[in-house]
Design an enzyme around this catalytic site. Sequence first.
Site, PDB file in Angstrom:
ATOM      1  N   LYS A 165      83.300 -27.733  75.352  1.00 56.70           N
ATOM      2  CA  LYS A 165      84.364 -27.276  74.442  1.00 56.70           C
ATOM      3  C   LYS A 165      85.270 -28.434  74.022  1.00 56.70           C
ATOM      4  O   LYS A 165      85.717 -28.494  72.879  1.00 56.70           O
ATOM      5  CB  LYS A 165      85.194 -26.167  75.106  1.00 56.70           C
ATOM      6  CG  LYS A 165      84.444 -24.851  75.251  1.00 56.70           C
ATOM      7  CD  LYS A 165      84.055 -24.253  73.915  1.00 56.70           C
ATOM      8  CE  LYS A 165      83.531 -22.838  74.061  1.00 56.70           C
ATOM      9  NZ  LYS A 165      83.159 -22.209  72.781  1.00 56.70           N
ATOM     10  N   SER A 207      79.448  -9.047  69.073  1.00 54.42           N
ATOM     11  CA  SER A 207      80.339  -8.600  70.148  1.00 54.42           C
ATOM     12  C   SER A 207      81.598  -9.443  70.175  1.00 54.42           C
ATOM     13  O   SER A 207      81.679 -10.501  69.534  1.00 54.42           O
ATOM     14  CB  SER A 207      79.632  -8.672  71.512  1.00 54.42           C
ATOM     15  OG  SER A 207      79.327 -10.020  71.836  1.00 54.42           O
ATOM     16  N   TYR A 227      81.442 -25.972  80.797  1.00 52.97           N
ATOM     17  CA  TYR A 227      82.125 -25.276  79.696  1.00 52.97           C
ATOM     18  C   TYR A 227      83.248 -26.129  79.117  1.00 52.97           C
ATOM     19  O   TYR A 227      83.330 -26.342  77.906  1.00 52.97           O
ATOM     20  CB  TYR A 227      82.668 -23.953  80.224  1.00 52.97           C
ATOM     21  CG  TYR A 227      83.276 -23.043  79.183  1.00 52.97           C
ATOM     22  CD1 TYR A 227      82.473 -22.335  78.298  1.00 52.97           C
ATOM     23  CD2 TYR A 227      84.653 -22.863  79.120  1.00 52.97           C
ATOM     24  CE1 TYR A 227      83.030 -21.483  77.362  1.00 52.97           C
ATOM     25  CE2 TYR A 227      85.218 -22.015  78.189  1.00 52.97           C
ATOM     26  CZ  TYR A 227      84.405 -21.317  77.306  1.00 52.97           C
ATOM     27  OH  TYR A 227      84.971 -20.466  76.378  1.00 52.97           O
TER      28      TYR A 227
END
Length: 243
Positions: free
Chosen positions: A146, A14, A142
């Site tokens: 990251k 996806s 997050y």
Amino acid sequence: MSQIRTTLVTGGNSGIGEALAKRLVQKGQRVVSVGLEKPGWTHDLLAAYCADLTDIEETRAIAQEICRDHAIDRLVHNAGIILPNLLQDAKPEDILTLAQLHLGAPMLLTQAAMEGMRARRFGRVVFVSSRAAMGAATRSAYSATKAGVHGMARTWALELAASGITVNVVAPGPILTDNFWGIIPKGSEQQERMARNVPVGRLGSREDVAHAIEFFLDERSDFVTGQVLYVCGGTSLVGLGPS
């Protein structure tokens, strides 16, 4: 004509991963996708595996299986989730989950593929990170993981350079994917307002990011390693402002 290579794409079912996989097979390149689901399309050059990359042992097993069945030349770690929360609602468990997905999974996959890359004196590793690595509201876990990707990629770039393996990072800004629409309602005023806050005046597409990844995958990019390329419409310079 470019040599036919085999690229492992996590989250190839996806979003950005799917866009990249389709671009590569259209150019005659072999792709191996691994994610929670198999892609909803087939191609002679596409192989697909299912695995939960937040599970260490499941990731270790699928990494060994894939690298037993395929000579992986290039690895794109694109799979990711956000788990947004303001600080008062943030959970340490989210950091552990995202650390495994964003850092542990690519480590296991790269370790499995590295021997073959070194033997062939060629390898490309590309992380899909995020502009949020610079900081973003509701992104404690997050942003932290990251940002960790950037440090790990630079470390690997130094360790693997002499083996003909480059390691780079593409850090997208706001990109129209299911992950984005899981937080910002599709077609909403909030989405339009966010687009107006992007310096180039629009939100990004999956293809914008796939195009940048392809640059790092190219055999001619062997003098570029340890770099972070922000594909963000300028938001790494000014931020996004209120959404």
